[in-house]
Design a protein around this motif. Structure first.
Motif, PDB file in Angstrom:
ATOM      1  N   THR B 214       0.989  -1.240  -0.106  1.00  0.00           N
ATOM      2  CA  THR B 214      -0.045  -0.105  -0.209  1.00  0.00           C
ATOM      3  C   THR B 214       0.843   1.189  -0.052  1.00  0.00           C
ATOM      4  N   ASP B 215       2.329   1.050  -0.099  1.00  0.00           N
ATOM      5  CA  ASP B 215       3.060   2.221  -0.019  1.00  0.00           C
ATOM      6  C   ASP B 215       3.084   2.826  -1.595  1.00  0.00           C
ATOM      7  N   SER B 216       3.616   4.373  -1.401  1.00  0.00           N
ATOM      8  CA  SER B 216       3.456   4.952  -2.854  1.00  0.00           C
ATOM      9  C   SER B 216       4.287   4.233  -3.842  1.00  0.00           C
ATOM     10  N   SER B 217       5.542   3.784  -3.576  1.00  0.00           N
ATOM     11  CA  SER B 217       6.248   3.300  -4.741  1.00  0.00           C
ATOM     12  C   SER B 217       5.200   2.126  -5.218  1.00  0.00           C
ATOM     13  N   TYR B 218       4.930   1.161  -4.466  1.00  0.00           N
ATOM     14  CA  TYR B 218       4.473   0.159  -5.230  1.00  0.00           C
ATOM     15  C   TYR B 218       3.089   0.362  -5.906  1.00  0.00           C
ATOM     16  N   LYS B 219       2.386   1.311  -5.464  1.00  0.00           N
ATOM     17  CA  LYS B 219       1.253   1.986  -5.937  1.00  0.00           C
ATOM     18  C   LYS B 219       1.328   2.610  -7.390  1.00  0.00           C
ATOM     19  N   GLN B 220       2.820   3.235  -7.492  1.00  0.00           N
ATOM     20  CA  GLN B 220       2.942   3.724  -8.899  1.00  0.00           C
ATOM     21  C   GLN B 220       3.381   2.643  -9.844  1.00  0.00           C
ATOM     22  N   GLY B 221       4.139   1.501  -9.366  1.00  0.00           N
ATOM     23  CA  GLY B 221       4.239   0.746 -10.333  1.00  0.00           C
ATOM     24  C   GLY B 221       2.966  -0.108 -10.747  1.00  0.00           C
ATOM     25  N   PHE B 222       2.041  -0.174  -9.936  1.00  0.00           N
ATOM     26  CA  PHE B 222       1.050  -0.798 -10.060  1.00  0.00           C
ATOM     27  C   PHE B 222       0.121  -0.355 -10.813  1.00  0.00           C
ATOM     28  N   ASP B 223       0.094   1.025 -10.725  1.00  0.00           N
ATOM     29  CA  ASP B 223      -0.920   1.812 -11.518  1.00  0.00           C
ATOM     30  C   ASP B 223      -0.183   1.908 -13.115  1.00  0.00           C
ATOM     31  N   PHE B 224       0.831   2.035 -13.230  1.00  0.00           N
ATOM     32  CA  PHE B 224       1.401   1.874 -14.601  1.00  0.00           C
ATOM     33  C   PHE B 224       0.898   0.608 -15.336  1.00  0.00           C
ATOM     34  N   TYR B 225       1.286  -0.436 -14.642  1.00  0.00           N
ATOM     35  CA  TYR B 225       0.952  -1.867 -15.017  1.00  0.00           C
ATOM     36  C   TYR B 225      -0.786  -1.797 -15.401  1.00  0.00           C
ATOM     37  N   LEU B 226      -1.566  -1.358 -14.558  1.00  0.00           N
ATOM     38  CA  LEU B 226      -2.934  -1.355 -14.715  1.00  0.00           C
ATOM     39  C   LEU B 226      -3.230  -0.524 -15.912  1.00  0.00           C
TER      40      LEU B 226
END
Lengths: 273, 427, 300
Positions: B214-226
């Motif tokens: 739920t950290d911002s770095s994970y979210k950034q990668g996940f958003d790009f993936y999605l």
């Protein structure tokens, strides 16, 4: 006239069912003699065009199947012999000897029949580990050495032994062990043969427990070795079929030879169970 | 019936003859899958060099390898030396099954961390101590259709996320509504994990005892993936739904794919001849250019077992398998990429232009979290990601569910760490 | 010799005879089951194997965790699918085979009986491998037969919708012979005069089957149903060999999940709690069946 038609219909269905039932096994045998890649063509061939023993030779030389066969045979025969003797003694005692708590004890055993073996599997593994028997044939045998079902079947059979026969021997001064050995065992022979067949087949076919206990391929039983082989040679259809034939062959032979008493046993277990 | 009986007898005789030559030290090696089969071909040369050592190779299928190794450990029947997937090193270290390699490495002048790709070497290091030596390496790069990328107006692969996404959009226009620029299989955890690592996510935090999903770095990668799915650049499917990926790649249904070295050979064998000049490989783009385009540090290591009574002989075998020459031979037999950097100077290896992407990528690889639980975590992550992409849950709720689940899985590890710290403090 | 010494001798002999079997069963069956129950309340895991001191008592946490886990419900769904579809199908196949073999006009009864029974004794691992090839999408006999009958070929083990049906096919083939035997025995014990009476009443073959055969077989159905269900709840080997639980976890069963948790991830505390949940489930399912079918059987 109507009866003739019915007869034709019944036999057609019987033959059709027999064909369906045997096709997988016959195809297994047939494909095991096909050269590598021979079974993977369209349409699938039914019979080998150029039969070869190559896969059987490969299994015995390169893939050590003789060793696995030996492991399986050793485990199966040992389990069969020990379990028949042990179960026979207990089954006879439950049927014919008088002692306190007999019926209660028997009821507890019967109730335990509903417990699936999985619930004790993890601790059993740790116990086998504690005994230093992981990765040994003894570790594989342990759960099969005595069986509640076997005791039950032998007890049911032994109930029919006339008490007079035993009492007469007692009056003659025979020891209980001697009575068991010379009088009871011969009478129990049919059920013992049946139980030996049961035990042989189930020990030979057992998979999950040996899979868990054995880690070294030199100790594998045939089914475990075969499952291992399919992980490596899944594309080698014909080789795998040869391995399957070798695994199934012993139990088929035992079954065909012993089928009368085996089938009797199945029926006895169902009717009285 | 007679023939099998005769064979049986012959095999038994052969087996009994073998026991005659027992003056040599026998070491046992476990190899997995194809590697286990091929390593047998490397043994004769080793035995010629070391007439006093005999190597028995046991082949374990990958599907059962993990169970067998742990059972072997529990039953005190581990081999002397084995191949071990490098993501398994943490777990077997936790089990206390592996021999620390520091003294052994000190004894071999030819072997030290400078001979290996740093990211790969790192996967074998637990709490500052190396427990495995990289054998072959594995990472994922981009496989893509050069011709389609060119039609979209690009002569080479972009190196940043934003350029890459722009290129994918342009490709989408070229391939049309029914086809897709990129394939990110939903049944693999690797793509979402790679994007997160590129964005700088450690995946797990606090000494790998808590989820960082739920950290911002994970979210950034996940958003790009999605976003690649939401913009219709990637089809929301798994490998099973794409029956034959090679065929679809050749046909232009899929035009890019993040995958590993084993597909170099597959592509050559399975793509039609007229397509062979249309594909290439490239290192992964990253959020801030090539250096941030990290990939997974995969592969297998060679490990020594604590219980082994023949560690010296086993180490000799490891040294032998680690020679650049032997590694190259192994590569030729399996296609597995050598772990030793020196082996990569070989002209035969580098003759394949597609290999360059791998060489570059291997300089930018990162280890997944070094915990015994990682593999289970990765599987759960894949499940949750698949649910998000298929649209059954929102990204936020999926990731907080995953975090809860993973924190629960890691509870034991947290407790063990705290206990170890407390014990250390008390002393 | 007095009666009393005889009885005392019998008593000590009985314990002597019982000792090996009861000892083995107590040590290697009852003890592990009890330890398992305790273990299911602990967090016995991979750390515990390396460091036994790390085992903790966690109460019902494993059970709570399993019951909150989608994986478990998925495995349960797959297992129920197998039991609910495979069970009746298998019983039906057994009944049809038994009726055919038992038909008055049928010849070579024992030959057919043996043939139908053969798959039962074969080694599951071996025949599961054979079936893997029979089910092969391109080279398998089953798809070849489908194509010959103008059906579309099916990717049996690759498509999540067909993998479980494929495993059910194998299981039915493997096991129908066993229940067939029991049905044959059941059919044989139906008194002939019941049929004669029905025939006198003008009942046709179908009516006789419905009103005489089926009701008389009720106890057999009960036995067959319970035994089949108990066996099927424990399905493991078929998916282990054929699909490893895939595709998309569509063939993971409860016992397979237990095996994975216990012997792959070494979370033995969790795995034993799965085993006990399965046990409870089997007890409940058996009780339900006994209640419903048992009522039927008593009426007959």
């Amino acid at each position: 006239m109507k009866k003739a038609w019915r007869s034709i219909l019944v036999h057609a269905l019987l033959l059709f069912g027999a064909a369906l039932t045997l096709t997988p096994l016959l195809w297994m045998v047939s494909a095991s003699f096909m050269p590598t890649g021979g079974a993977n063509t369209v349409p699938p061939p039914i019979l080998p065009m150029h039969p070869t023993f190559a896969h059987y030779i490969d299994l015995f030389t390169r893939l050590h199947l003789a060793r696995d066969f030996g492991n399986s045979l050793f485990i199966t025969v040992t389990v069969t012999v020990i379990s028949v003797v042990v179960n026979a003694m207990a089954g006879y005692a439950f049927a014919k000897l008088r002692f306190g708590a007999r019926d209660q004890l028997f009821r507890v055993l019967m109730a335990a029949l509903v417990i699936p073996s999985q619930v004790g599997m993890m601790p059993l593994f740790l116990m086998v580990k504690g005994l230093g028997l992981v990765n040994t044939p003894w570790g594989v045998m342990i759960p099969g050495l005595a069986s509640i079902f076997g005791i039950f079947m032998i007890r049911q059979f032994a109930l029919s032994i006339p008490d007079d026969l035993l009492d007469a021997a007692r009056i003659d001064g025979a020891s209980e062990f001697r009575i068991f050995w010379t009088i009871v065992l011969p009478v129990l022979k049919p059920i013992l043969v049946t139980m030996a067949t049961f035990s042989f087949l189930s020990a030979w076919n057992d998979f999950m427990w040996p899979l868990i206990v054995l880690s070294d391929d030199a100790k594998y039983t045939l089914p475990v070795a075969l499952a291992n082989l399919v992980g490596e040679h899944v594309q080698d259809t014909e080789l795998m079929m040869a391995g399957s034939v070798l695994t199934v062959l012993p139990v088929l032979i035992v079954f065909l030879v012993m089928q009368r008493s085996y089938i009797q046993g199945v029926l006895m277990g169902s009717v009285k169970g | 019936m007679l023939a099998p009986a005769a064979l049986l007898l012959a095999a038994l005789l052969a087996a009994s003859c073998q026991s005659a030559k027992s003056a040599r030290t026998t070491i046992r090696f476990w190899g997995m899958g194809r590697e286990g089969e091929v390593v047998q071909d490397l043994v004769p040369d080793f035995e010629r060099e070391h007439p006093d050592i005999h190597v028995i190779v046991q082949q374990v299928p990958w599907s059962a390898a993990h169970e067998k190794l742990v059972t072997g450990f529990v039953g005190r029947s581990t081999p002397d030396v084995s191949q071990l997937g490098n993501t398994w090193v943490p777990e077997f270290t936790a089990l206390n099954a592996l021999e620390p390699l520091r003294p052994w490495l000190a004894s071999s002048s030819a072997l030290d961390s400078s001979r290996y790709f740093p990211g790969i070497w790192d996967t074998n290091v637990i709490d500052g101590q190396a427990y495995g030596l990289p054998w072959y390496v594995d990472t994922r790069v981009l496989f893509y259709r050069k011709d389609v990328l060119a039609k979209a107006g690009y002569r080479s692969m972009p190196t940043t996320w934003s350029e890459w996404r722009t290129a994918l959009r342009a490709m989408k226009k070229v391939v049309g509504e029914k086809n897709y620029p990129i394939f990110l299989p939903l049944n693999e955890w690797n793509p979402p994990v790679i994007f997160a690592m590129q964005a700088g996510s450690p995946l797990l935090k606090d000494d790998a005892t808590r989820a960082a999903f739920t950290d911002s770095s994970y979210k950034q990668g996940f958003d790009f993936y999605l976003s690649l799915f939401h913009e219709g650049l990637a089809p929301p499917v798994g490998n099973n739904e794409v029956a034959n990926v090679y065929q679809e790649f050749g046909r232009g249904y899929l035009n890019m794919w993040i995958t590993g070295p084993w597909n170099l050979g597959e592509m050559r064998n399975r793509l039609p001849a007229e397509r062979q000049n249309d594909w290439a490989t490239a290192p992964l783009p990253g959020p801030a250019g090539a250096a941030s385009g990290v990939s997974l540090a995969g592969g297998s290591s060679l490990v020594l077992y604590k219980d082994s009574p023949h560690k010296r002989e086993a180490w000799a075998f490891i040294e032998y398998l680690s020679r650049p020459k032997v590694q190259l031979r192994f590569w030729k037999l399996t296609g597995d990429l050598p772990g030793r950097v020196e082996a990569w100077r070989d002209s035969a290896l580098m003759a394949d232009p597609n290999m360059h992407a791998f060489q570059q990528q291997l300089e930018h690889v990162v280890a997944t979290p070094k915990t015994a639980e990682w593999e289970q975590i990765a599987i759960r992550l894949q499940d949750q990601v698949e649910r998000v992409v298929r649209g059954s849950v929102s990204p936020d709720s999926a990731m907080s569910a995953l975090s809860r689940e993973v924190d629960l899985m890691l509870e034991k590890r947290r407790w063990m760490r705290e206990r170890a710290l407390a014990a250390g403090g008390a002393r | 010799m007095s009666n009393q010494t005889s009885e005392r001798r019998q008593r000590s002999a009985a314990w002597g005879f019982l000792l090996p079997a009861l000892g083995l069963i107590a040590v290697f069956f009852f003890l592990p089951v009890l330890v398992g129950l305790v273990m299911s309340f602990t967090d016995f895991d991979v750390y515990a194997i390396g460091t036994p001191a790390s085992i903790r008592f966690v109460g019902l946490r494993n059970y709570a965790q399993v019951l909150h886990d989608d994986e478990f419900w998925n495995a349960l769904r797959n297992t129920f699918y197998f039991v609910a579809v495979g069970g009746p199908l298998s019983v039906l196949a057994s009944l049809v085979a038994a009726l055919l073999v038992n038909a008055k006009v049928a010849r070579m009864k024992s030959f057919f009986r043996t043939v139908y029974f053969t798959p039962v004794v074969t080694t599951m691992v071996a025949v599961a491998i054979v079936w893997r090839y029979l089910l092969h999408p391109r080279y398998g006999l089953i798809n070849a037969a489908l194509v010959a009958l103008h059906f579309k070929p099916v990717d049996w083990l690759g498509d999540p919708h067909y993998a479980m049906p494929a495993i059910i096919l194998l299981a039915v083939w493997k096991n129908f012979g066993y229940n067939m035997l029991i049905f044959i025995a059941g059919l044989g014990s139906i008194p002939e005069d019941l049929y004669e009476a029905a025939e006198l009443d003008g009942a046709g073959a179908w009516a006789r089957f419905l009103h005489v055969t089926l009701p008389s077989l009720a106890p057999t159905f009960l036995f067959v149903g319970v035994m089949t269900m108990i066996g099927q709840f424990q399905i493991f080997q078929e998916p282990y060999v054929m699909t490893q639980g895939g595709p998309l976890r569509s063939t993971v069963t409860v016992v397979m999940l237990m095996y994975e948790q216990g012997f792959r991830w070494w979370r033995m505390g969790l795995a034993t709690s799965i085993a006990f949940l399965l046990f409870v489930l089997m007890l409940v399912a058996t009780a339900i069946q006994l209640r419903f079918q048992g009522g039927e059987a008593r009426k007959a």
